[in-house]
Each structure stands twice: as structure tokens, then as C-alpha cells.
Write a protein that holds these residues in place. Structure first.
Motif, mmCIF file in Angstrom:
data_model
loop_
_atom_site.group_PDB
_atom_site.id
_atom_site.type_symbol
_atom_site.label_atom_id
_atom_site.label_comp_id
_atom_site.label_asym_id
_atom_site.label_seq_id
_atom_site.Cartn_x
_atom_site.Cartn_y
_atom_site.Cartn_z
ATOM 1 N N ASP A 1 0.854 -1.184 0.000
ATOM 2 C CA ASP A 1 0.000 0.000 0.000
ATOM 3 C C ASP A 1 0.893 1.238 0.000
ATOM 4 O O ASP A 1 2.115 1.138 0.158
ATOM 5 C CB ASP A 1 -0.942 0.005 1.202
ATOM 6 C CG ASP A 1 -2.191 0.844 0.967
ATOM 7 O OD1 ASP A 1 -2.201 1.665 0.019
ATOM 8 O OD2 ASP A 1 -3.164 0.694 1.731
ATOM 9 N N SER B 1 -7.572 -2.916 6.020
ATOM 10 C CA SER B 1 -6.323 -3.607 5.709
ATOM 11 C C SER B 1 -5.744 -4.269 6.949
ATOM 12 O O SER B 1 -5.286 -5.423 6.913
ATOM 13 C CB SER B 1 -5.327 -2.610 5.118
ATOM 14 O OG SER B 1 -4.082 -3.214 4.867
ATOM 15 N N TRP B 2 -5.758 -3.558 8.053
ATOM 16 C CA TRP B 2 -5.224 -4.081 9.317
ATOM 17 C C TRP B 2 -5.990 -5.326 9.749
ATOM 18 O O TRP B 2 -5.399 -6.353 10.100
ATOM 19 C CB TRP B 2 -5.332 -2.996 10.383
ATOM 20 C CG TRP B 2 -4.557 -3.237 11.640
ATOM 21 C CD1 TRP B 2 -4.907 -4.030 12.698
ATOM 22 C CD2 TRP B 2 -3.285 -2.664 11.993
ATOM 23 N NE1 TRP B 2 -3.956 -3.985 13.677
ATOM 24 C CE2 TRP B 2 -2.950 -3.155 13.276
ATOM 25 C CE3 TRP B 2 -2.426 -1.788 11.351
ATOM 26 C CZ2 TRP B 2 -1.769 -2.784 13.926
ATOM 27 C CZ3 TRP B 2 -1.259 -1.421 12.000
ATOM 28 C CH2 TRP B 2 -0.935 -1.917 13.265
ATOM 29 N N SER C 1 -2.803 -2.306 -3.257
ATOM 30 C CA SER C 1 -3.925 -1.424 -2.948
ATOM 31 C C SER C 1 -3.891 -0.187 -3.835
ATOM 32 O O SER C 1 -2.851 0.472 -3.935
ATOM 33 C CB SER C 1 -3.882 -0.993 -1.479
ATOM 34 O OG SER C 1 -4.159 -2.082 -0.633
ATOM 35 N N SER D 1 -7.377 1.930 6.188
ATOM 36 C CA SER D 1 -6.320 1.344 7.011
ATOM 37 C C SER D 1 -6.880 0.293 7.957
ATOM 38 O O SER D 1 -6.272 -0.763 8.163
ATOM 39 C CB SER D 1 -5.620 2.439 7.827
ATOM 40 O OG SER D 1 -4.775 3.234 7.033
ATOM 41 N N THR E 1 2.194 2.517 5.526
ATOM 42 C CA THR E 1 1.762 1.559 6.544
ATOM 43 C C THR E 1 0.381 1.939 7.067
ATOM 44 O O THR E 1 0.126 3.113 7.355
ATOM 45 C CB THR E 1 2.775 1.534 7.703
ATOM 46 O OG1 THR E 1 4.043 1.143 7.188
ATOM 47 C CG2 THR E 1 2.343 0.557 8.790
ATOM 48 N N PRO E 2 -0.538 0.996 7.196
ATOM 49 C CA PRO E 2 -1.881 1.325 7.675
ATOM 50 C C PRO E 2 -1.849 1.970 9.063
ATOM 51 O O PRO E 2 -1.066 1.582 9.927
ATOM 52 C CB PRO E 2 -2.589 -0.036 7.726
ATOM 53 C CG PRO E 2 -1.812 -0.914 6.813
ATOM 54 C CD PRO E 2 -0.396 -0.441 6.876
ATOM 55 N N PRO F 1 -4.780 2.359 11.510
ATOM 56 C CA PRO F 1 -6.201 2.022 11.641
ATOM 57 C C PRO F 1 -7.003 2.953 12.533
ATOM 58 O O PRO F 1 -8.230 2.903 12.522
ATOM 59 C CB PRO F 1 -6.174 0.596 12.211
ATOM 60 C CG PRO F 1 -4.840 0.463 12.853
ATOM 61 C CD PRO F 1 -3.915 1.303 12.037
#
Length: 428
Positions: A72, A87-88, A149, A84, A75-76, A78
């Protein structure tokens, strides 16, 4: 042409197109702020570490475990945006099922607390990997599935993956259909230039859907759109993934309205301006003690948030939204355009908070007006819905219960697990 050079040229073309869109939407000042302004910081720097979702208990082992690489933009985070969080939670689910999961941030950055928390889930994070072209050449063949993504990353990474590791199955996670969001904004603003750019985005996005082995969407509306546009495409529904509360707080003791959404997403900025200037004053005239809470990264910097309208409380970024979700009476989603499924709507309902929203905000959520949600398309209708349900505890409770049931049925980990099982069967 060598794969590395082709990758760099595609990446440059993609960035230029995205910059042209940002310029059309935000103007020069907004474009420069987006390019050179500070991004989200690691909350640990201020001593307020976000409470991030931890590893899940082991789940039933997948029939055939796979080696997954997810890529992505960054980094996500959340606690900052719904993409995010999805994805997490996907990575949490895959790890709990016994899959090997690696994550590669396109920006190469170590995101501090977020990176450490992701590694605590058992995810291998390749921060500081350097050139993605070289990294793919050395390591991509070690994986079974590559998930990229957003179409604009896929424009450079998908051809690179085909050239360096042709045996890897490539998934495009659209997150939401960018061209649909851009088209709707252009139509709302009557902006011919943005409409032309949206048509270009559509061509590029559909090309990536067609080139991938599979495309993921979060909304059944977008799944139908892609299947009609590209009849041979493999499209799968992977929804937002949440953990609904077992026993959310009831009507008594709640007060106020809540809007959640970061200022880096243009539909949220438009919604906040409409909410503060037109919708909330109509509510406040009939419920004079009502407060409106605005929570989201960057909201405090908006001119409309600095105007000090009566009853408006601006929180900016809130690492843990649970207290606000537990004390407010309604979650608001007055979005006039957008795409995908709105994470704020799912989150409100997962915490037992009835939702008042526009039809655009409720798209793809399987919600029905009067049963699970109150819908209206104009300021007066949205204000009427808030006032009506505020004065009717039975209606409030019905909306809260049905909204929570909606999350259990369509946006829970059980739903996501079934979706992943179907995806793996298709990718065999």
C-alpha cells in the motif's frame, strides 16, 4: 524496455495524473500542502499511543495456507482512516488462519508505533526496503499472492510483478473506485476539467482491473459496475471488517452528534462545511443544547472548524474514538459524493450508534431507510431526521439494534472469513 525503467516511467506518469487531479480539486495551495505538508505522525511522539487492534485468537486453519505480500502507499494507521482499518483487520484475519503475511509500504518508511504494532500481529514489515523494482526482482517469487492497494500503485507494480515473478497471483484491492468518486465530485461542482480527468482515471483504473488476476471491491454496487464494464474480469467483494460491540450503551445518558472523518479526504471536507454551516444550525434551532463533535485528522485546521460556531466541538485526531462513540446519540454521514463503503457508517453502527446519512453515504451498506438508518438528501431533511429520532427513544433503539445487526451480517470477521475462503478458492 528493462522492467526497472518501465516501472519508473509508469510510476512517474501515475504521479503526474494524481497531481493534476489534486490541482483540480484543491488548487495550487492545496496541491503544495498535500505534496510538501506533514503527513500523519506517530502518536507515540506526543505520548499518546493509539490503541491498535491486537492479534486475533487462532481461527480454524485455512484449507491451504498461502504466502501473502500486501503493498500500500504507506503503513496502515487504523485509528486514522477506514481503509487502514480494513487492511489491518484483513492481516489480523489472515494471520489467525495460519497464513504468512508480509507488508511492504510503497513510501519505504518505518511508521513507528504503527509498524511495531503490525509486527506484533506476526506480520513481516519490509520498511526501508529501498527500490521496489529491485526488491521485487529479489523476493517477489517467494510469495503466492500479491495484493496491491489502489489502481495508481498497480499501474507501476502490476507490470513489474508480471515481469519479475509471473507465477504470483496478483490482486488489485481497489479500496474504492477512484474514478467514480472523482466523477461524482466533478458533477456536484460542475467542474468540466475534473470530469475529463475522471474519465482518464476510469480508463486507467479499468485497465488495472482487467490486468489483475482478481479485483477486490468493498461495495456490491461497485462489483456490479466493474462486471458490467469488464465482463471477463474476476471481481470479488471483500467488505470493511469490524468487531461490533457485544453490549453497546442504550439511549439513556447519550447526547450530541458525532462526525468522524479526516481532512485529507475531500468528501469529508465538503461534508463538514455543509454540516457546520447548513445542517447543524437547523438542528440547534430546535435542540438548543445539542452539541456537534467533529473528530478527524486535520479538521481543526479547516476554516469552518475555526469559526467557532455555537455548539461545535472540534477534537481533530482522536486516537481512541470509543468514548465519543459511547456518549454521542447519533453518528452523522452527510457526504454529498464519494465511492466505496463509508467506514464511518459501519463504525457508528458497530458501536450501537444510530446513523443519519445521505443516500451517497449509505451506498453499498445494505441499509434501509427507517429500519436501520435515517436517510435524507438535503440539509432540512437531515436535520429533521436528527430531531425526530432524538425525541423518539423507540425509533432510536430500533435503528441502533438493526444497525448493529447489519454489521454482524455484512461487515464482521465472520463475513470477511467467508469472503477470504471464496477468494482463495478462486485463486487456486
Amino acid at each position: 524496455m528493462r522492467p526497472t525503467l518501465s516501472y519508473q516511467l509508469r510510476r512517474l506518469r501515475s504521479r503526474l495524473h494524481r497531481m493534476r487531479i489534486a490541482l483540480a480539486v484543491r488548487g495550487w495551495r492545496g496541491l503544495l500542502a498535500r505534496v510538501f505538508g506533514p503527513g500523519p505522525t506517530d502518536a507515540t511522539e506526543s505520548g499518546a499511543a493509539p490503541a491498535l487492534p491486537a492479534a486475533m485468537p487462532p481461527q480454524p486453519q485455512a484449507a491451504a495456507t498461502r504466502r501473502w505480500l500486501l503493498v500500500d502507499v504507506t503503513t496502515p494507521r487504523p485509528d486514522r482512516d477506514s481503509g487502514s482499518l480494513r487492511s489491518w483487520n484483513l492481516m489480523r484475519l489472515l494471520r489467525a488462519q495460519g497464513h504468512q503475511v508480509d507488508f511492504l509500504p510503497d513510501d519505504g518508511a518505518d511508521a513507528g508505533h504503527y509498524t511495531a504494532a503490525l509486527r506484533a500481529l506476526g506480520v513481516t514489515v519490509h520498511a526501508g526496503a529501498g527500490s521496489l523494482a529491485r526488491w521485487f526482482g529479489r523476493h517477489l517469487a517467494d510469495y503466492d499472492v500479491l495484493v496491491v492497494s489502489r489502481y495508481h500503485l498497480a499501474e507501476s507494480l502490476l507490470p513489474l510483478a508480471r515481469a519479475t515473478a509471473p507465477g504470483v497471483r496478483v490482486v488489485l484491492d481497489t479500496v474504492d473506485l477512484h474514478h467514480l468518486r472523482e466523477q461524482r465530485e466533478a458533477e456536484l461542482r460542475a467542474h468540466p476539467g475534473l470530469l475529463r480527468l475522471a474519465r482518464t482515471t476510469r480508463q486507467r483504473e479499468l485497465a488495472m482491473v482487467a490486468a489483475a488476476d482478481m479485483a477486490w471491491v468493498v461495495s456490491p454496487v461497485e462489483a456490479a459496475l466493474l462486471r458490467e464494464a469488464i465482463p471477463g474480469a474476476c471481481v470479488a467483494l471483500l467488505p470493511n471488517i469490524l468487531e461490533p460491540l457485544a453490549s453497546p450503551r442504550g439511549y439513556a445518558g447519550r447526547s450530541g452528534l458525532l462526525f468522524v472523518g479526516g481532512a485529507r479526504h475531500p468528501p469529508n471536507v465538503d461534508a463538514v462545511e455543509w454540516l457546520v454551516r447548513e445542517i447543524f444550525p437547523l438542528v440547534r434551532a430546535r435542540l438548543p443544547d445539542c452539541e456537534l463533535h467533529l473528530a478527524g485528522d486535520g479538521l481543526a485546521a479547516l476554516a469552518v472548524a475555526r469559526e467557532g460556531a455555537p455548539g461545535v466541538v472540534v477534537h481533530d485526531h482522536v486516537p481512541d474514538l470509543a468514548p465519543l462513540l459511547g456518549r454521542c446519540r447519533f453518528g452523522l454521514a452527510p457526504l454529498r459524493y464519494g465511492a466505496g463503503v463509508k467506514g464511518k457508517v459501519n463504525m457508528y453502527m458497530a458501536h450501537g450508534l444510530p446513523v443519519v446519512a445521505t443516500p451517497s453515504a449509505a451506498e453499498g451498506t445494505f441499509l434501509e431507510h427507517g429500519r436501520d438508518v435515517l436517510l435524507a438528501a438535503d440539509a432540512a431533511g437531515l436535520a429533521d431526521a436528527v430531531v425526530e429520532a432524538s425525541r423518539d427513544p423507540a425509533l432510536w433503539q430500533r435503528l441502533a439494534a438493526n444497525g448493529l445487526a447489519n454489521v454482524h451480517e455484512h461487515f464482521s470477521f465472520d463475513t470477511a472469513r467467508r469472503a477470504v475462503d471464496g477468494i482463495l478458492e478462486t485463486l487456486r
